[in-house]
Design a protein around this motif. Structure first.
Motif, short mmCIF file in Angstrom:
data_model
loop_
_atom_site.label_atom_id
_atom_site.label_comp_id
_atom_site.label_asym_id
_atom_site.label_seq_id
_atom_site.Cartn_x
_atom_site.Cartn_y
_atom_site.Cartn_z
N LEU A 162 -10.45 -17.43 -13.09
CA LEU A 162 -9.92 -17.54 -11.74
C LEU A 162 -8.87 -18.56 -12.12
N GLU A 163 -9.57 -19.59 -12.07
CA GLU A 163 -9.04 -20.64 -12.06
C GLU A 163 -7.26 -20.76 -13.66
N GLN A 164 -7.57 -19.94 -14.44
CA GLN A 164 -6.02 -19.38 -15.40
C GLN A 164 -5.17 -18.93 -14.51
N VAL A 165 -5.78 -18.22 -12.95
CA VAL A 165 -4.93 -17.52 -12.94
C VAL A 165 -4.38 -18.76 -11.55
N THR A 166 -5.20 -19.30 -11.35
CA THR A 166 -4.90 -20.38 -9.75
C THR A 166 -4.10 -21.48 -10.37
N ASP A 167 -4.52 -22.15 -11.28
CA ASP A 167 -3.54 -23.38 -12.35
C ASP A 167 -1.96 -23.22 -12.37
N ARG A 168 -1.86 -21.77 -12.96
CA ARG A 168 -0.18 -21.43 -12.04
C ARG A 168 0.73 -21.91 -11.20
N PHE A 169 -0.05 -22.03 -10.46
CA PHE A 169 -0.12 -22.63 -8.65
C PHE A 169 0.30 -24.25 -8.54
N SER A 170 0.94 -24.63 -8.06
CA SER A 170 1.16 -26.15 -7.47
C SER A 170 0.14 -26.47 -6.98
N ASN A 171 -0.73 -25.74 -6.03
CA ASN A 171 -1.35 -26.14 -4.80
C ASN A 171 -2.18 -25.29 -3.89
N GLN A 172 -3.07 -24.94 -3.05
CA GLN A 172 -4.10 -24.00 -2.68
C GLN A 172 -2.88 -22.97 -1.83
N GLN A 173 -2.56 -23.74 -0.75
CA GLN A 173 -0.79 -23.45 -0.06
C GLN A 173 -0.24 -22.39 -1.27
N ALA A 174 0.42 -22.88 -2.19
CA ALA A 174 1.49 -21.90 -2.49
C ALA A 174 1.05 -20.65 -3.39
N TYR A 175 -0.75 -20.69 -3.74
CA TYR A 175 -1.32 -19.80 -4.15
C TYR A 175 -1.41 -18.82 -2.86
N ASP A 176 -2.12 -18.74 -1.66
CA ASP A 176 -1.82 -18.18 -0.69
C ASP A 176 -0.58 -17.63 -0.24
N GLU A 177 0.69 -18.26 -0.52
CA GLU A 177 1.85 -18.13 -0.59
C GLU A 177 2.32 -16.68 -0.77
N ALA A 178 1.57 -16.60 -2.41
CA ALA A 178 2.28 -15.58 -3.53
C ALA A 178 1.13 -14.36 -2.84
N LEU A 179 -0.07 -14.18 -2.60
CA LEU A 179 -1.07 -14.14 -2.38
C LEU A 179 -0.05 -12.36 -1.54
N ASP A 180 0.17 -13.42 -0.39
CA ASP A 180 1.06 -12.55 0.40
C ASP A 180 2.28 -11.56 0.44
N LYS A 181 2.76 -12.50 -0.26
CA LYS A 181 3.85 -11.74 -0.75
C LYS A 181 3.92 -10.38 -1.76
N TYR A 182 2.44 -10.62 -2.01
CA TYR A 182 1.95 -9.47 -3.22
C TYR A 182 1.32 -8.97 -2.23
N GLY A 183 1.01 -8.64 -1.45
CA GLY A 183 0.16 -7.71 -0.42
C GLY A 183 -1.44 -7.65 -1.07
N LEU A 184 -2.31 -9.20 -1.49
CA LEU A 184 -3.25 -8.69 -2.01
C LEU A 184 -4.08 -10.27 -1.43
N THR A 185 -5.36 -10.02 -1.87
CA THR A 185 -6.36 -10.68 -1.03
C THR A 185 -7.28 -11.53 -2.87
N GLN A 186 -7.92 -12.67 -2.41
CA GLN A 186 -8.93 -13.16 -3.28
C GLN A 186 -9.66 -12.81 -3.57
N ALA A 187 -10.22 -11.33 -2.37
CA ALA A 187 -11.20 -10.79 -3.04
C ALA A 187 -10.92 -9.19 -4.13
#
Length: 209
Positions: A91-116
């Motif tokens: 999971l860290e390998q995935v999240t490390d591609r994003f500058s911060n948590q907000q950018a990660y959450d926005e990307a999840l929303d863009k792809y229509g996905l959840t952390q789960a």
């Protein structure tokens, strides 16, 4: 009664979303939404654009069929699932591609996905990799001939790319053995999947035949 009948006839019916079946593997079904989710999750992890072209959807369906067959074997053998702490590095390998948590959450929303969904995908991925190693690697033997053959392939690629001679075979032998072992394991898995597929009734629905 007449009033109720009139109300029923004049009230708009709520449209019902039906998740179409793409294929069935025995009593297990794979739906269109599963294919879509797999495409979006894979694209998100790889930082790519989701590809919903028919050819890619068919490839993803085949991968989900293989996953279904492997999952059955995992359940039959009661293979141990990875602990949450084992999935965290993935999971860290995935999240490390994003500058911060907000950018990660926005990307999840863009792809229509959840952390789960991301965690479930990574957990399944790790479970599958570990099971393949457990199930197939013990029967694989790496020979000197296969190592030499792999070295010749790697050496040719090295010369084409760098224009120089590659390191001596013995210097990179451990890496060569890992490559050969992985190839032999993948081949054993493919053979097993081919055999198991013949033992199961796999039906493709319209659009996936």
């Amino acid at each position: 009664a007449a009033v109720w009948a009139l109300l029923i006839l004049t009230t708009p019916l709520q449209s019902e979303i039906v998740d179409r079946i793409a294929a069935s593997v025995g009593f297990d079904v794979i739906t269109e939404s599963q294919i879509g989710s797999e495409i979006r999750v894979t694209a998100f992890i790889e930082g790519a654009t989701p590809d919903f072209a028919p050819d890619n959807k068919r490839k993803v369906l085949e991968r989900l069929i293989d996953q279904t067959l492997i999952r059955r074997e995992v359940e039959i053998t009661r293979f141990q699932q990875p602990a949450a702490k084992d999935v965290e590095p993935l999971l860290e390998q995935v999240t490390d591609r994003f500058s911060n948590q907000q950018a990660y959450d926005e990307a999840l929303d863009k792809y229509g996905l959840t952390q789960a969904e991301i965690l479930a995908h990574l957990t399944l991925q790790l479970t599958t990799l570990r099971f393949i190693e457990y199930r197939f690697q013990p029967s694989v033997q790496v020979t000197n001939s296969e190592v030499r053959q792999e070295y010749r392939r790697q050496a040719a690629a090295w010369r084409d790319k760098n224009g120089t001679e590659p390191p001596p075979m013995e210097q990179i032998r451990p890496e060569l053995e890992k490559i050969v072992l992985q190839k032999l394991t993948d081949s054993a898995l493919d053979n097993w999947l081919g055999e198991v597929r013949t033992q199961n009734t796999i039906l493709y629905r319209e659009g996936y035949k």
